[in-house]
Design an enzyme around this catalytic site. Structure first.
Site, PDB file in Angstrom:
ATOM      1  N   TYR A   1     -16.217   0.464   4.747  1.00 18.83           N
ATOM      2  CA  TYR A   1     -16.877   1.388   3.566  1.00 18.83           C
ATOM      3  C   TYR A   1     -18.181  -0.031   3.360  1.00 18.83           C
ATOM      4  CZ  TYR A   1     -18.573   2.709  -0.721  1.00 18.83           C
ATOM      5  OH  TYR A   1     -20.064   3.165  -1.820  1.00 18.83           O
TER       6      TYR A   1
ATOM      7  N   LYS B   1     -12.666   9.621  -4.486  1.00 15.88           N
ATOM      8  CA  LYS B   1     -11.930   9.920  -3.728  1.00 15.88           C
ATOM      9  C   LYS B   1     -11.074  11.321  -3.441  1.00 15.88           C
ATOM     10  CE  LYS B   1     -15.227   8.065  -3.128  1.00 15.88           C
ATOM     11  NZ  LYS B   1     -15.862   6.573  -1.950  1.00 15.88           N
TER      12      LYS B   1
ATOM     13  N   ASP C   1      -7.709  -1.118   2.272  1.00 18.15           N
ATOM     14  CA  ASP C   1      -8.300   0.495   1.023  1.00 18.15           C
ATOM     15  C   ASP C   1      -7.461   1.881   2.083  1.00 18.15           C
ATOM     16  OD1 ASP C   1     -10.186   2.015   0.858  1.00 18.15           O
ATOM     17  OD2 ASP C   1     -11.439   0.666   1.170  1.00 18.15           O
TER      18      ASP C   1
ATOM     19  N   ARG D   1      -9.728  -3.342 -23.192  1.00 19.47           N
ATOM     20  CA  ARG D   1      -9.658  -4.115 -21.368  1.00 19.47           C
ATOM     21  C   ARG D   1      -8.839  -4.841 -21.314  1.00 19.47           C
ATOM     22  NH1 ARG D   1     -11.584  -8.999 -21.340  1.00 19.47           N
ATOM     23  NH2 ARG D   1     -13.159  -8.315 -23.111  1.00 19.47           N
TER      24      ARG D   1
HETATM   25  C1  LIG Z   1     -16.342   5.019  -2.160  1.00 23.95           C
HETATM   26  C2  LIG Z   1     -15.733   4.014  -1.185  1.00 23.95           C
HETATM   27  C3  LIG Z   1     -15.346   2.670  -1.547  1.00 23.95           C
HETATM   28  C4  LIG Z   1     -15.656   2.381  -2.650  1.00 23.95           C
HETATM   29  O1  LIG Z   1     -15.191   3.092  -3.524  1.00 23.95           O
HETATM   30  P1  LIG Z   1     -16.227   3.400  -5.363  1.00 23.95           P
HETATM   31  O2  LIG Z   1     -15.574   4.006  -6.016  1.00 23.95           O
HETATM   32  O3  LIG Z   1     -17.653   3.981  -4.812  1.00 23.95           O
HETATM   33  O4  LIG Z   1     -16.382   2.393  -5.523  1.00 23.95           O
HETATM   34  C5  LIG Z   1     -14.577   2.523  -0.818  1.00 23.95           C
HETATM   35  N1  LIG Z   1     -13.947   2.287   0.315  1.00 23.95           N
HETATM   36  C6  LIG Z   1     -13.826   3.517   0.670  1.00 23.95           C
HETATM   37  C7  LIG Z   1     -13.084   3.921   2.231  1.00 23.95           C
HETATM   38  C8  LIG Z   1     -14.787   5.029   0.410  1.00 23.95           C
HETATM   39  O5  LIG Z   1     -14.352   5.842   0.499  1.00 23.95           O
END
Ligand SMILES: *Cc1c(COP(=O)(O)O)cnc(C)c1O
Length: 382
Positions: free
Chosen positions: A104, A201, A176, A47
């Protein structure tokens, strides 16, 4: 080193014990102490840190810091949401954070819902105009969260302008960067303090691993220490196997993103001229309101404007759902950034309170031949 080279080599070297070229996965949760009780090889408990995770963190930091004079440090998490939570956990009750009005939906509910119950104050503003960020500043503002291009309307925010506003108020700026990836956009070059990814993603890229990441500048020790504390104590860490999958995927990230961007540009142009389409949201279109900023911020290296676009079909929700029902090659599913093309009616996954137009379909362009994708959309829109 160029980004493509780093994507293949950062965090990877042949295993000194066996000569294995592909990195080993270290599933061990615990690590041996020396006779004097010390940990000479650096790892104690998974962890806290793990060799496979450390390799991934090194690689992610190298890619986000590429071209920057300042080295970076990375932290890997079990999901994008765990990474975002760690950033928000560096704040205290009563602190104020400014976020985009289009973002998001999980980030919206985390900052404006779950953590609001713990005393975090959040405002959501349209960041296409940085003046809206300046106007929302309060004495307690500690963080400005940027998502560009935004989900699902692909609004483009000027990172340099917004980071400047945040810094003038003594706040940090987090970006992000999930949709753009470091291939198209490197927020540190524009003044950001934190870069966040849902590695689920584009970085994963194959719809088979859930993960998240944060990257910070190596000289921001205070911030890194806070984030490490959140990673270790909140415990949202990824498994070594997931880290290994992500490390493998990173090698092809530049190739994938460039191919996906090229196809998305063609699809956006096709849809924009289609009589059954009301409008297309894609920053690569010259008509997109954020095109000029995106040209500097995303396409400076000529790699494109990303593989994501949204399309509003003429009519309402039923018409959009009918188009989604008729595709044969695109898969009707949420998520994005993988090898297969996806199409999604976004308002219905965001649920009650969603501000997403009901006639909007979000498209994640994959690696199929663009002519096959165009033919599929053409049939669905006919
Ligand atoms: C999918 C996504 C998230 C969240 O990520 P997870 O891996 O599903 O927790 C945050 N920001 C954006 C732009 C995303 O496409």
């Amino acid at each position: 080193m160029k980004l493509e080279t780093m994507a293949v080599h950062a965090g990877r070297q042949p295993d000194p014990a066996s000569g294995a070229v592909t990195p080993n996965i270290t599933p061990s949760t615990t690590f041996e102490r020396a006779e004097d009780g010390s940990y000479p090889r650096g790892h104690v408990y998974t962890r806290d840190s793990n060799p496979t995770r450390a390799a991934l963190e090194t690689a992610l930091a190298a890619l986000e810091g590429a071209g920057d004079t300042q080295a970076c440090r990375g932290l890997a998490f079990a999901s994008g949401q765990a990474a975002t939570s760690a950033v928000l956990h560096t704040l205290a009750a009563g602190d104020h954070v400014i976020l985009p009005d289009d973002l998001y939906h999980g980030t919206r509910h985390l900052a404006g819902g779950l953590l609001a119950r713990w005393g975090l104050r959040a405002d959501f503003v349209d960041m296409r105009d940085p003046a809206n960020v300046a106007a929302a500043l309060r004495p307690e503002t500690r963080l400005v969260w940027v998502e560009t291009p935004s989900n699902p309307l692909l609004k483009v925010a000027d990172i340099a302008a917004i980071a400047g506003i945040a810094h003038s108020a003594g706040a940090r700026c987090a970006v992000d960067n999930t949709w753009a990836t470091p291939v198209l956009q490197r927020p540190f070059a524009h003044g950001a303090d934190i870069v966040m990814h849902s590695t689920t993603k584009y970085i994963g890229g194959h719809s088979d691993v859930l993960g998240g990441a944060l990257i910070v500048r190596a000289d921001d020790d205070a911030l890194y220490a806070r984030l490490r504390e959140a990673q270790l104590l909140a415990g949202g860490v990824p498994s070594p196997f997931d880290c290994w999958l992500l490390l493998r995927s990173l090698a092809t990230l530049p190739l994938r993103v460039r191919a996906q961007s090229a196809s998305a540009a063609q699809i956006a142009a096709y849809l924009a001229a289609h009589p059954a389409v009301e409008c297309v949201h894609y920053p690569g279109l010259a008509t997109h309101p954020g095109h000029a900023v995106a040209a500097q911020q995303m396409n400076a290296g000529g790699s494109g404007y990303g593989g994501m676009l949204s399309v509003q079909v003429r009519g309402g929700q039923a018409d959009a759902l009918a188009v989604a029902a008729r595709v044969r090659l695109f898969t009707r599913a949420t998520s994005l950034g993988a090898v297969e093309s996806l199409i999604e009616h976004r308002a219905s996954i965001e649920g009650p309170g969603s501000a997403t137009p009901p006639n909007l379909l979000r498209v994640s362009v994959g690696l199929e031949h663009v002519e096959d994708l165009l033919a599929d959309l053409s049939g669905a829109l006919a």
